[in-house]
Design a protein around this motif. Sequence first.
Motif, PDB file in Angstrom:
ATOM      1  N   GLU A   1     -11.860  16.304  17.322  1.00 25.62           N
ATOM      2  CA  GLU A   1     -13.304  16.042  17.217  1.00 25.62           C
ATOM      3  C   GLU A   1     -13.729  15.076  18.322  1.00 25.62           C
ATOM      4  O   GLU A   1     -12.986  14.159  18.709  1.00 25.62           O
ATOM      5  CB  GLU A   1     -13.641  15.427  15.856  1.00 25.62           C
ATOM      6  N   THR A   2     -14.949  15.250  18.818  1.00 28.97           N
ATOM      7  CA  THR A   2     -15.482  14.389  19.865  1.00 28.97           C
ATOM      8  C   THR A   2     -15.550  12.936  19.392  1.00 28.97           C
ATOM      9  O   THR A   2     -16.075  12.647  18.317  1.00 28.97           O
ATOM     10  CB  THR A   2     -16.897  14.853  20.267  1.00 28.97           C
ATOM     11  N   GLY A   3     -14.989  12.053  20.203  1.00 33.05           N
ATOM     12  CA  GLY A   3     -15.036  10.629  19.877  1.00 33.05           C
ATOM     13  C   GLY A   3     -13.860  10.122  19.072  1.00 33.05           C
ATOM     14  O   GLY A   3     -13.763   8.918  18.802  1.00 33.05           O
ATOM     15  N   VAL A   4     -12.937  11.000  18.680  1.00 39.57           N
ATOM     16  CA  VAL A   4     -11.782  10.597  17.872  1.00 39.57           C
ATOM     17  C   VAL A   4     -10.617  10.211  18.772  1.00 39.57           C
ATOM     18  O   VAL A   4     -10.308  10.910  19.734  1.00 39.57           O
ATOM     19  CB  VAL A   4     -11.360  11.737  16.914  1.00 39.57           C
ATOM     20  N   ASP A   5      -9.981   9.106  18.432  1.00 42.95           N
ATOM     21  CA  ASP A   5      -8.742   8.693  19.101  1.00 42.95           C
ATOM     22  C   ASP A   5      -7.586   9.110  18.195  1.00 42.95           C
ATOM     23  O   ASP A   5      -7.314   8.465  17.189  1.00 42.95           O
ATOM     24  CB  ASP A   5      -8.735   7.178  19.316  1.00 42.95           C
ATOM     25  N   ALA A   6      -6.925  10.201  18.539  1.00 47.26           N
ATOM     26  CA  ALA A   6      -5.889  10.768  17.673  1.00 47.26           C
ATOM     27  C   ALA A   6      -4.756   9.785  17.410  1.00 47.26           C
ATOM     28  O   ALA A   6      -4.106   9.834  16.356  1.00 47.26           O
ATOM     29  CB  ALA A   6      -5.342  12.059  18.293  1.00 47.26           C
ATOM     30  N   ALA A   7      -4.507   8.864  18.349  1.00 42.15           N
ATOM     31  CA  ALA A   7      -3.398   7.922  18.196  1.00 42.15           C
ATOM     32  C   ALA A   7      -3.628   6.922  17.063  1.00 42.15           C
ATOM     33  O   ALA A   7      -2.692   6.280  16.601  1.00 42.15           O
ATOM     34  CB  ALA A   7      -3.174   7.173  19.506  1.00 42.15           C
ATOM     35  N   ARG A   8      -4.861   6.797  16.611  1.00 40.71           N
ATOM     36  CA  ARG A   8      -5.152   5.852  15.528  1.00 40.71           C
ATOM     37  C   ARG A   8      -4.596   6.317  14.184  1.00 40.71           C
ATOM     38  O   ARG A   8      -4.448   5.530  13.255  1.00 40.71           O
ATOM     39  CB  ARG A   8      -6.663   5.678  15.387  1.00 40.71           C
ATOM     40  N   ASN A   9      -4.361   7.612  14.065  1.00 41.64           N
ATOM     41  CA  ASN A   9      -3.911   8.177  12.790  1.00 41.64           C
ATOM     42  C   ASN A   9      -4.877   7.881  11.643  1.00 41.64           C
ATOM     43  O   ASN A   9      -4.476   7.630  10.505  1.00 41.64           O
ATOM     44  CB  ASN A   9      -2.517   7.659  12.408  1.00 41.64           C
ATOM     45  N   THR A  10      -6.175   7.889  11.950  1.00 37.18           N
ATOM     46  CA  THR A  10      -7.177   7.620  10.922  1.00 37.18           C
ATOM     47  C   THR A  10      -7.109   8.681   9.826  1.00 37.18           C
ATOM     48  O   THR A  10      -7.104   9.884  10.109  1.00 37.18           O
ATOM     49  CB  THR A  10      -8.588   7.613  11.539  1.00 37.18           C
ATOM     50  N   GLU A  11      -7.044   8.224   8.592  1.00 36.90           N
ATOM     51  CA  GLU A  11      -6.968   9.148   7.458  1.00 36.90           C
ATOM     52  C   GLU A  11      -8.358   9.636   7.053  1.00 36.90           C
ATOM     53  O   GLU A  11      -9.331   8.879   7.091  1.00 36.90           O
ATOM     54  CB  GLU A  11      -6.279   8.481   6.260  1.00 36.90           C
ATOM     55  N   THR A  12      -8.435  10.921   6.688  1.00 39.40           N
ATOM     56  CA  THR A  12      -9.677  11.481   6.147  1.00 39.40           C
ATOM     57  C   THR A  12      -9.546  11.753   4.649  1.00 39.40           C
ATOM     58  O   THR A  12     -10.500  12.180   4.012  1.00 39.40           O
ATOM     59  CB  THR A  12     -10.040  12.787   6.869  1.00 39.40           C
ATOM     60  N   LEU A  13      -8.365  11.525   4.116  1.00 39.18           N
ATOM     61  CA  LEU A  13      -8.113  11.640   2.677  1.00 39.18           C
ATOM     62  C   LEU A  13      -7.198  10.485   2.284  1.00 39.18           C
ATOM     63  O   LEU A  13      -6.146  10.289   2.888  1.00 39.18           O
ATOM     64  CB  LEU A  13      -7.451  12.985   2.353  1.00 39.18           C
ATOM     65  N   ALA A  14      -7.632   9.708   1.309  1.00 39.24           N
ATOM     66  CA  ALA A  14      -6.848   8.555   0.875  1.00 39.24           C
ATOM     67  C   ALA A  14      -6.799   8.516  -0.646  1.00 39.24           C
ATOM     68  O   ALA A  14      -7.765   8.866  -1.325  1.00 39.24           O
ATOM     69  CB  ALA A  14      -7.462   7.261   1.405  1.00 39.24           C
ATOM     70  N   GLU A  15      -5.659   8.091  -1.167  1.00 40.91           N
ATOM     71  CA  GLU A  15      -5.492   7.949  -2.615  1.00 40.91           C
ATOM     72  C   GLU A  15      -4.651   6.705  -2.885  1.00 40.91           C
ATOM     73  O   GLU A  15      -3.620   6.493  -2.244  1.00 40.91           O
ATOM     74  CB  GLU A  15      -4.823   9.182  -3.220  1.00 40.91           C
ATOM     75  N   VAL A  16      -5.109   5.877  -3.818  1.00 44.21           N
ATOM     76  CA  VAL A  16      -4.361   4.683  -4.189  1.00 44.21           C
ATOM     77  C   VAL A  16      -4.313   4.567  -5.703  1.00 44.21           C
ATOM     78  O   VAL A  16      -5.199   5.060  -6.411  1.00 44.21           O
ATOM     79  CB  VAL A  16      -5.001   3.395  -3.600  1.00 44.21           C
ATOM     80  N   GLN A  17      -3.265   3.933  -6.206  1.00 43.65           N
ATOM     81  CA  GLN A  17      -3.167   3.617  -7.632  1.00 43.65           C
ATOM     82  C   GLN A  17      -3.393   2.119  -7.806  1.00 43.65           C
ATOM     83  O   GLN A  17      -2.643   1.300  -7.284  1.00 43.65           O
ATOM     84  CB  GLN A  17      -1.805   3.999  -8.207  1.00 43.65           C
ATOM     85  N   VAL A  18      -4.440   1.793  -8.543  1.00 46.55           N
ATOM     86  CA  VAL A  18      -4.773   0.398  -8.815  1.00 46.55           C
ATOM     87  C   VAL A  18      -4.271   0.041 -10.213  1.00 46.55           C
ATOM     88  O   VAL A  18      -4.447   0.813 -11.163  1.00 46.55           O
ATOM     89  CB  VAL A  18      -6.290   0.159  -8.716  1.00 46.55           C
ATOM     90  N   ASP A  19      -3.650  -1.126 -10.321  1.00 43.38           N
ATOM     91  CA  ASP A  19      -3.220  -1.651 -11.618  1.00 43.38           C
ATOM     92  C   ASP A  19      -4.115  -2.815 -12.004  1.00 43.38           C
ATOM     93  O   ASP A  19      -4.427  -3.677 -11.167  1.00 43.38           O
ATOM     94  CB  ASP A  19      -1.762  -2.117 -11.553  1.00 43.38           C
ATOM     95  N   ILE A  20      -4.517  -2.845 -13.257  1.00 39.59           N
ATOM     96  CA  ILE A  20      -5.351  -3.935 -13.773  1.00 39.59           C
ATOM     97  C   ILE A  20      -4.497  -4.743 -14.746  1.00 39.59           C
ATOM     98  O   ILE A  20      -4.126  -4.262 -15.818  1.00 39.59           O
ATOM     99  CB  ILE A  20      -6.616  -3.393 -14.469  1.00 39.59           C
ATOM    100  N   ASP A  21      -4.168  -5.944 -14.347  1.00 37.43           N
ATOM    101  CA  ASP A  21      -3.264  -6.783 -15.134  1.00 37.43           C
ATOM    102  C   ASP A  21      -4.045  -7.639 -16.126  1.00 37.43           C
ATOM    103  O   ASP A  21      -4.273  -8.837 -15.901  1.00 37.43           O
ATOM    104  CB  ASP A  21      -2.422  -7.657 -14.204  1.00 37.43           C
ATOM    105  N   ASN A  22      -4.482  -6.999 -17.195  1.00 36.62           N
ATOM    106  CA  ASN A  22      -5.089  -7.734 -18.297  1.00 36.62           C
ATOM    107  C   ASN A  22      -4.709  -7.060 -19.610  1.00 36.62           C
ATOM    108  O   ASN A  22      -4.030  -6.029 -19.631  1.00 36.62           O
ATOM    109  CB  ASN A  22      -6.610  -7.875 -18.135  1.00 36.62           C
ATOM    110  N   TRP A  23      -5.143  -7.641 -20.714  1.00 42.02           N
ATOM    111  CA  TRP A  23      -4.739  -7.163 -22.032  1.00 42.02           C
ATOM    112  C   TRP A  23      -5.175  -5.721 -22.278  1.00 42.02           C
ATOM    113  O   TRP A  23      -4.434  -4.905 -22.811  1.00 42.02           O
ATOM    114  CB  TRP A  23      -5.331  -8.089 -23.102  1.00 42.02           C
ATOM    115  N   ARG A  24      -6.399  -5.398 -21.868  1.00 46.99           N
ATOM    116  CA  ARG A  24      -6.963  -4.079 -22.172  1.00 46.99           C
ATOM    117  C   ARG A  24      -6.291  -2.961 -21.397  1.00 46.99           C
ATOM    118  O   ARG A  24      -6.072  -1.869 -21.931  1.00 46.99           O
ATOM    119  CB  ARG A  24      -8.466  -4.090 -21.882  1.00 46.99           C
ATOM    120  N   TRP A  25      -5.930  -3.209 -20.134  1.00 47.75           N
ATOM    121  CA  TRP A  25      -5.568  -2.102 -19.254  1.00 47.75           C
ATOM    122  C   TRP A  25      -4.141  -2.147 -18.727  1.00 47.75           C
ATOM    123  O   TRP A  25      -3.768  -1.311 -17.913  1.00 47.75           O
ATOM    124  CB  TRP A  25      -6.541  -2.050 -18.074  1.00 47.75           C
ATOM    125  N   GLN A  26      -3.335  -3.094 -19.158  1.00 49.02           N
ATOM    126  CA  GLN A  26      -1.974  -3.177 -18.639  1.00 49.02           C
ATOM    127  C   GLN A  26      -1.228  -1.848 -18.795  1.00 49.02           C
ATOM    128  O   GLN A  26      -1.153  -1.294 -19.890  1.00 49.02           O
ATOM    129  CB  GLN A  26      -1.199  -4.273 -19.369  1.00 49.02           C
TER     130      GLN A  26
END
Length: 462
Positions: free
Chosen positions: A297-322
């Motif tokens: 794509e125009t303007g993209v620096d391929a060496a950056r390895n910029t992600e177009t899809l990302a997924e993370v797992q967040v943990d919530i360390d409290n009583w309700r959501w542990q």
Amino acid sequence: MATQTTVKTLLILGASGDLTGRLLLPGLARLAAKGRADGLTLVGAGSDPWTREQWLERVEASFADAESEADAAGKRELKRLAGSTSYHQLDVTAGGELSALLSGLPAPVAVYFALPPQVSQKACEVLTPEEVPAGTRLVMEKPFGSSEESARHLNTTLAALVPEDHIHRVDHFLGKATVLNILGLRFANTFLEPVWNRNFIEKVEVIFDEDLALEGRARYYDGAGALRDMIQSHLLQIMALMTMEPPASIDERDLRDAVATLLRASSIKAPYRSSTRRARYTAGSIAGRQVPDYAAETGVDAARNTETLAEVQVDIDNWRWQGVPFILRSGKAMRAKRKEAVVTFKPVPHLPKGFIGVDSPNELRIGFGPDTLQFDVDVNGPGNVLSLDRITLNAELSASELLPYGEVLEGVLAGDPLLSVRADTAEDCWRILEPVIRAWASDTVPPEEYPAGSTGPESWTV
């Protein structure tokens, strides 16, 4: 808290940019057409040497859809707003230029920084408190800073210019209707609260998949990527609203206190190869439209390895959501648009013998834009009353008559910080993501690929 006064002038910096024409001005037009921007003066400013006629052409083009739907009073207001607008060429990073413009505008003024984050930062650094008229509001687009340290530095800079409740760190994905729909669902239903915890919920997913590709936004997006662009701001805020403890009220202080408390308990834990994933789209087609490889794509620096899809797992360390995984995902150039939160409940502990068919965990899905509610449940029949079958209960949630940016601007003009991200929260969102950013920069998590128009890499379970 400082006394709130209705804004008289909206000054858009970066007026010739894409954000202004595509989102800000149409949002303002809908707001004005509904009679909710009376007496406002619109001023545009930018580095491009535009004439007033060029600026007026942009304003009128952006107002066209709202005007076609407006009643007679709305049409008159749009005509008044366009007729009184002006454009100024200036370098916001040059000392004295922005302050000179501010001094000549009807106050109070809302200054909307529709600019790259680093330019907004520099523009605020060259202002002095004496150059900022009383009542001025500063409106900052996401991403707010580029790290926890830079966000803290920007917060310090802004706090020297105006009070905290005059700083609007906007998140247009969180419109007022969406926020109130989530809060109403959670806290106005007795049946839901007893099961809204780790004892009954298996996992929660917050997904924002787009069927759009880069669409000419390489200048910004290739330096950000999906993690910074969507997860760091929008999706963490949605997660917080869905998981925070019940506030005493929906006033901005109580609500934002509850959001901040929840985010302080949140983190993404190593090893990041297990808790995060990233990928980039290659050439493909979406609904018959050919999409080039992201790296080409125009303007993209391929060496950056910029992600177009990302997924993370967040943990919530409290009583309700542990122990409950919160999966946040955002992607571009996907097969279909998907903007929703999915709450998957745990299976029943025992299904009485004799039932046949599929017994699947219940799912509650909250859709965003339009806001919808779907609840998947297992019921008997039809035909054989011992056979279980899945049905979906559907409901449409309250919708706003304004566009997302219209809701943002209404809060700014009225001095309502409810939809604004508070200073400590803006820093905490970076604190949650920074370990992942460092891990990805060192290639601890190898990037994958997926064809444009697909559901993601074959190795991902969607």
